[in-house]
Design a protein around this motif. Sequence first.
Motif, PDB file in Angstrom:
ATOM      1  N   ARG A  30       2.590  -8.269  -4.048  1.00  0.00           N
ATOM      2  CA  ARG A  30       1.164  -8.250  -3.439  1.00  0.00           C
ATOM      3  C   ARG A  30       0.357  -8.791  -4.700  1.00  0.00           C
ATOM      4  NH1 ARG A  30       1.607  -9.769   1.253  1.00  0.00           N
ATOM      5  NH2 ARG A  30       2.326  -8.442   2.518  1.00  0.00           N
ATOM      6  N   GLN A  31       0.857  -8.504  -5.930  1.00  0.00           N
ATOM      7  CA  GLN A  31      -0.203  -9.120  -7.168  1.00  0.00           C
ATOM      8  C   GLN A  31       0.625  -9.209  -8.259  1.00  0.00           C
ATOM      9  OE1 GLN A  31      -3.415  -6.248  -8.684  1.00  0.00           O
ATOM     10  NE2 GLN A  31      -4.959  -7.923  -8.060  1.00  0.00           N
ATOM     11  N   VAL A  32       0.170 -10.201  -9.109  1.00  0.00           N
ATOM     12  CA  VAL A  32       0.826 -10.222 -10.616  1.00  0.00           C
ATOM     13  C   VAL A  32      -0.274 -10.062 -11.557  1.00  0.00           C
ATOM     14  CG1 VAL A  32       2.277 -11.622 -12.140  1.00  0.00           C
ATOM     15  CG2 VAL A  32       2.789 -11.743  -9.673  1.00  0.00           C
ATOM     16  N   ARG A  33      -0.013  -9.131 -12.505  1.00  0.00           N
ATOM     17  CA  ARG A  33      -1.186  -9.117 -13.396  1.00  0.00           C
ATOM     18  C   ARG A  33      -0.714  -9.129 -15.009  1.00  0.00           C
ATOM     19  NH1 ARG A  33      -2.344  -2.864 -11.203  1.00  0.00           N
ATOM     20  NH2 ARG A  33      -3.304  -3.516  -9.185  1.00  0.00           N
ATOM     21  N   GLN A  34      -1.348  -9.982 -15.645  1.00  0.00           N
ATOM     22  CA  GLN A  34      -1.076 -10.101 -17.110  1.00  0.00           C
ATOM     23  C   GLN A  34      -1.756  -9.291 -18.088  1.00  0.00           C
ATOM     24  OE1 GLN A  34       0.260 -13.551 -17.851  1.00  0.00           O
ATOM     25  NE2 GLN A  34       1.044 -12.345 -19.412  1.00  0.00           N
ATOM     26  N   PHE A  42       3.941  -6.100 -11.996  1.00  0.00           N
ATOM     27  CA  PHE A  42       4.062  -6.729 -10.508  1.00  0.00           C
ATOM     28  C   PHE A  42       4.025  -5.768  -9.679  1.00  0.00           C
ATOM     29  CE2 PHE A  42       6.647  -9.184 -13.669  1.00  0.00           C
ATOM     30  CZ  PHE A  42       6.538 -10.271 -13.409  1.00  0.00           C
ATOM     31  N   VAL A  43       3.136  -5.903  -8.570  1.00  0.00           N
ATOM     32  CA  VAL A  43       2.561  -4.734  -7.763  1.00  0.00           C
ATOM     33  C   VAL A  43       3.224  -5.069  -6.264  1.00  0.00           C
ATOM     34  CG1 VAL A  43       0.699  -3.709  -6.580  1.00  0.00           C
ATOM     35  CG2 VAL A  43       0.424  -4.496  -8.716  1.00  0.00           C
ATOM     36  N   HIS A  85       0.766   3.982  -1.452  1.00  0.00           N
ATOM     37  CA  HIS A  85       0.895   2.684  -0.715  1.00  0.00           C
ATOM     38  C   HIS A  85       1.469   1.603  -1.415  1.00  0.00           C
ATOM     39  CE1 HIS A  85      -2.333   5.143   1.059  1.00  0.00           C
ATOM     40  NE2 HIS A  85      -1.745   4.765   2.234  1.00  0.00           N
ATOM     41  N   LEU A  86       1.468   1.527  -2.696  1.00  0.00           N
ATOM     42  CA  LEU A  86       2.002   0.308  -3.527  1.00  0.00           C
ATOM     43  C   LEU A  86       2.802   0.976  -4.812  1.00  0.00           C
ATOM     44  CD1 LEU A  86      -1.251  -1.678  -3.737  1.00  0.00           C
ATOM     45  CD2 LEU A  86       0.758  -2.235  -2.366  1.00  0.00           C
ATOM     46  N   VAL A  87       3.849  -0.071  -5.270  1.00  0.00           N
ATOM     47  CA  VAL A  87       4.510   0.648  -6.498  1.00  0.00           C
ATOM     48  C   VAL A  87       4.389  -0.414  -7.390  1.00  0.00           C
ATOM     49  CG1 VAL A  87       6.821  -0.198  -5.673  1.00  0.00           C
ATOM     50  CG2 VAL A  87       6.551   1.843  -7.094  1.00  0.00           C
ATOM     51  N   ALA A  88       4.248  -0.429  -8.699  1.00  0.00           N
ATOM     52  CA  ALA A  88       4.387  -1.438  -9.795  1.00  0.00           C
ATOM     53  C   ALA A  88       5.346  -1.089 -10.761  1.00  0.00           C
ATOM     54  CB  ALA A  88       2.993  -1.349 -10.578  1.00  0.00           C
ATOM     55  N   ILE A  89       5.909  -2.316 -11.345  1.00  0.00           N
ATOM     56  CA  ILE A  89       6.662  -2.317 -12.574  1.00  0.00           C
ATOM     57  C   ILE A  89       6.106  -3.244 -13.468  1.00  0.00           C
ATOM     58  CG2 ILE A  89       8.952  -1.731 -11.138  1.00  0.00           C
ATOM     59  CD1 ILE A  89       9.646  -4.860 -11.272  1.00  0.00           C
ATOM     60  N   THR A  90       6.170  -2.843 -14.813  1.00  0.00           N
ATOM     61  CA  THR A  90       5.820  -3.774 -15.755  1.00  0.00           C
ATOM     62  C   THR A  90       6.814  -4.205 -16.755  1.00  0.00           C
ATOM     63  OG1 THR A  90       3.816  -2.302 -15.718  1.00  0.00           O
ATOM     64  CG2 THR A  90       3.920  -3.435 -17.600  1.00  0.00           C
ATOM     65  N   VAL A  91       6.976  -5.415 -16.793  1.00  0.00           N
ATOM     66  CA  VAL A  91       8.120  -6.258 -17.682  1.00  0.00           C
ATOM     67  C   VAL A  91       7.655  -6.893 -18.473  1.00  0.00           C
ATOM     68  CG1 VAL A  91      10.054  -7.584 -16.914  1.00  0.00           C
ATOM     69  CG2 VAL A  91       9.181  -6.138 -15.166  1.00  0.00           C
ATOM     70  N   ASP A 105       8.241 -16.187 -14.732  1.00  0.00           N
ATOM     71  CA  ASP A 105       8.089 -17.643 -14.656  1.00  0.00           C
ATOM     72  C   ASP A 105       8.119 -18.179 -13.031  1.00  0.00           C
ATOM     73  OD1 ASP A 105       8.149 -18.218 -17.054  1.00  0.00           O
ATOM     74  OD2 ASP A 105      10.267 -18.687 -17.181  1.00  0.00           O
ATOM     75  N   GLN A 106       8.454 -17.108 -12.373  1.00  0.00           N
ATOM     76  CA  GLN A 106       8.878 -17.331 -10.721  1.00  0.00           C
ATOM     77  C   GLN A 106       8.109 -16.274  -9.808  1.00  0.00           C
ATOM     78  OE1 GLN A 106      10.295 -20.182  -9.900  1.00  0.00           O
ATOM     79  NE2 GLN A 106      10.845 -20.606 -12.128  1.00  0.00           N
ATOM     80  N   MET A 107       8.076 -15.014 -10.092  1.00  0.00           N
ATOM     81  CA  MET A 107       7.627 -14.189  -9.061  1.00  0.00           C
ATOM     82  C   MET A 107       6.074 -14.425  -8.861  1.00  0.00           C
ATOM     83  SD  MET A 107       7.945 -11.729  -7.159  1.00  0.00           S
ATOM     84  CE  MET A 107       9.704 -11.631  -7.310  1.00  0.00           C
ATOM     85  N   ARG A 108       5.834 -14.660  -7.378  1.00  0.00           N
ATOM     86  CA  ARG A 108       4.346 -14.686  -7.117  1.00  0.00           C
ATOM     87  C   ARG A 108       4.160 -13.891  -5.739  1.00  0.00           C
ATOM     88  NH1 ARG A 108       4.911 -17.056 -11.059  1.00  0.00           N
ATOM     89  NH2 ARG A 108       4.318 -19.486 -11.700  1.00  0.00           N
ATOM     90  N   PRO A 109       2.783 -13.712  -5.292  1.00  0.00           N
ATOM     91  CA  PRO A 109       2.269 -12.845  -4.347  1.00  0.00           C
ATOM     92  C   PRO A 109       3.037 -13.481  -3.156  1.00  0.00           C
ATOM     93  CG  PRO A 109       0.572 -13.004  -5.796  1.00  0.00           C
ATOM     94  CD  PRO A 109       1.422 -13.989  -6.358  1.00  0.00           C
ATOM     95  N   GLY A 110       3.641 -12.493  -2.416  1.00  0.00           N
ATOM     96  CA  GLY A 110       4.112 -12.870  -1.036  1.00  0.00           C
ATOM     97  C   GLY A 110       5.801 -12.957  -1.016  1.00  0.00           C
ATOM     98  N   MET A 111       6.284 -13.376  -2.461  1.00  0.00           N
ATOM     99  CA  MET A 111       7.828 -13.302  -2.676  1.00  0.00           C
ATOM    100  C   MET A 111       8.298 -11.730  -2.478  1.00  0.00           C
ATOM    101  SD  MET A 111       8.050 -15.876  -5.612  1.00  0.00           S
ATOM    102  CE  MET A 111      10.033 -15.911  -5.829  1.00  0.00           C
ATOM    103  N   GLN A 112       9.658 -11.819  -2.271  1.00  0.00           N
ATOM    104  CA  GLN A 112      10.318 -10.543  -1.776  1.00  0.00           C
ATOM    105  C   GLN A 112      11.284 -10.134  -2.637  1.00  0.00           C
ATOM    106  OE1 GLN A 112      11.919 -10.787   2.135  1.00  0.00           O
ATOM    107  NE2 GLN A 112       9.789 -10.946   3.268  1.00  0.00           N
TER     108      GLN A 112
END
Length: 366
Positions: A30-34, A42-43, A85-91, A105-112
């Motif tokens: 749902r979201q990518v945070r820098q 990655f949320v 409701h959401l879970v996040a990993i930080t990489v 480089d590739q993960m974007r909101p909407g991807m599975q």
Amino acid sequence: MLQAEALMSDHLAEGLPTWDPEHDDVLICRQVRQETHDVKTFVLEPRTASLFRFKPGQFLTFDFEIGGERINRSYTISSSPTRPHLVAITVKRVPGGPVSNWLHDQMRPGMQLRAVGPLGEFTSLDRPAAKYLFLSGGSGITPLMSMARSYHDLALDRDIVFVHNARTPADIIFRHELELIARNLPGFCFVPVCDSEGASERWGGYRGRISRPMLEMIAPDLLEREVFACGPAPYMAAVRAILAEIGFDVARYHEESFDYTTLVGESEETVRQAAAAETPTFRVEFTKSRRVVECDAGTTVLNAARAAGMRLPSSCAKGLCGTCKSRLVSGKVEMKHAGGIRQREIDQGWVLLCCAKPQGDLVVER
């Protein structure tokens, strides 16, 4: 109703079930945070409306399809179970790392993504104490951040000293949020430590590698605290050496580390002893590396491969994380795992090499 509002309505519905990867293991980004220049969060949310139930400090094991190859990696949940409701990993991006670079480089909101879990026993929830010392190095901050966020969300003012080692001030992950937690919880003390100043900020705090004098200055009552530590292998080794030197009670020390370059498990001497015992020995062929090793019925395939000089992906060596998951092309194994593999994967011929012992000749897709 607009899409965002529809999603919110689904999330806030009463009586949502618990997310069950056995039923539907797909998570949607749902979201990518820098967070820093080389760290991203990655949320994720379940594909079907449900809630995450986990203990702060636990992890998820993901199945990635990268370059036509299936790769399993475990990432600690950095979010708090108080926000289910959401879970996040930080990489953190690792030079040459196939998964971390693909995510960045590739993960974007909407991807599975596909995942199994939550798993793991590294949590302060199961070890209540009057005082805690959290020690983290680099991206090892993630499980401890989940714990810190949980105390903050629940307004539980515990006596916690949180020490985080980073290269420079710009590399301090979650810096501003941890400073906020320290302002809101009087018993929470956040102590960042930097190797150097870096280019953008002069550093007036603690500097250098973690050491006994530093820890004794930051937490003079160190011997009274329950210690949780997570970080790269050299960092963890330094922490253990310090605690051993001061006579710390090892029963109150807990650590978590995912190091994919190191095989963890029985020693080579243990493997040799098992091989010498009166047990049947079988042939194990690895299709991709074109290697063949001998493995007796009392030894795991992973440790037999290790004794033969092979380096296969592995982390926990307990059947928990799923990193060594491989397809069994032919043959049968005895396997007692700890949750790192789904039943449907077993039915499809997948095994965990760290806890699979041969019952005959094997062919493994590795």
